[in-house]
Design a protein around this motif. Structure first.
Motif, short mmCIF file in Angstrom:
data_model
loop_
_atom_site.label_atom_id
_atom_site.label_comp_id
_atom_site.label_asym_id
_atom_site.label_seq_id
_atom_site.Cartn_x
_atom_site.Cartn_y
_atom_site.Cartn_z
N ASN A 197 -45.09 -12.34 27.18
CA ASN A 197 -43.81 -12.33 26.47
C ASN A 197 -43.92 -11.68 25.10
OD1 ASN A 197 -42.08 -13.41 28.42
ND2 ASN A 197 -42.69 -15.49 27.93
N GLU A 198 -45.09 -11.79 24.47
CA GLU A 198 -45.30 -11.10 23.20
C GLU A 198 -45.29 -9.59 23.43
OE1 GLU A 198 -48.52 -10.85 19.52
OE2 GLU A 198 -48.66 -12.52 20.92
N LYS A 225 -41.76 -8.47 23.86
CA LYS A 225 -41.07 -8.45 22.58
C LYS A 225 -41.36 -7.14 21.83
CE LYS A 225 -40.57 -11.11 18.32
NZ LYS A 225 -41.00 -12.28 17.58
#
Length: 79
Positions: A71-72, A75
């Motif tokens: 998820n990082e 992002k």
């Protein structure tokens, strides 16, 4: 009694299985977005490192860690 134990086991395993299956779909989303990305080289390197880390954590069974790394990466990619 056996029925209750079986039901309890099934309910305890299902969430872990469902969670584990989200990692491959996040990896696929990252892989699909990478070719069209216009990120700076440093950001692209970071995304690729996070993607690799997420895959490694997924393979080792750490699905929470895998999802966090992936998820990082998403992002940074803006997806």
């Amino acid at each position: 009694m056996l029925r209750a134990i079986t039901l309890a086991f099934a309910l305890s395993v299902f969430p872990a299985t469902a969670f584990a299956n989200s990692c491959p779909s996040i990896m696929a989303a990252i892989d699909a977005a990478l070719p069209a990305s216009t990120l700076a080289e440093a950001d692209m390197t970071k995304v690729k490192e996070l993607r690799a880390k997420g895959e490694q954590l997924h393979a080792s069974g750490d699905h929470a860690g895998s999802e966090a790394a992936l998820n990082e990466a998403k992002k940074i990619l803006g997806i």
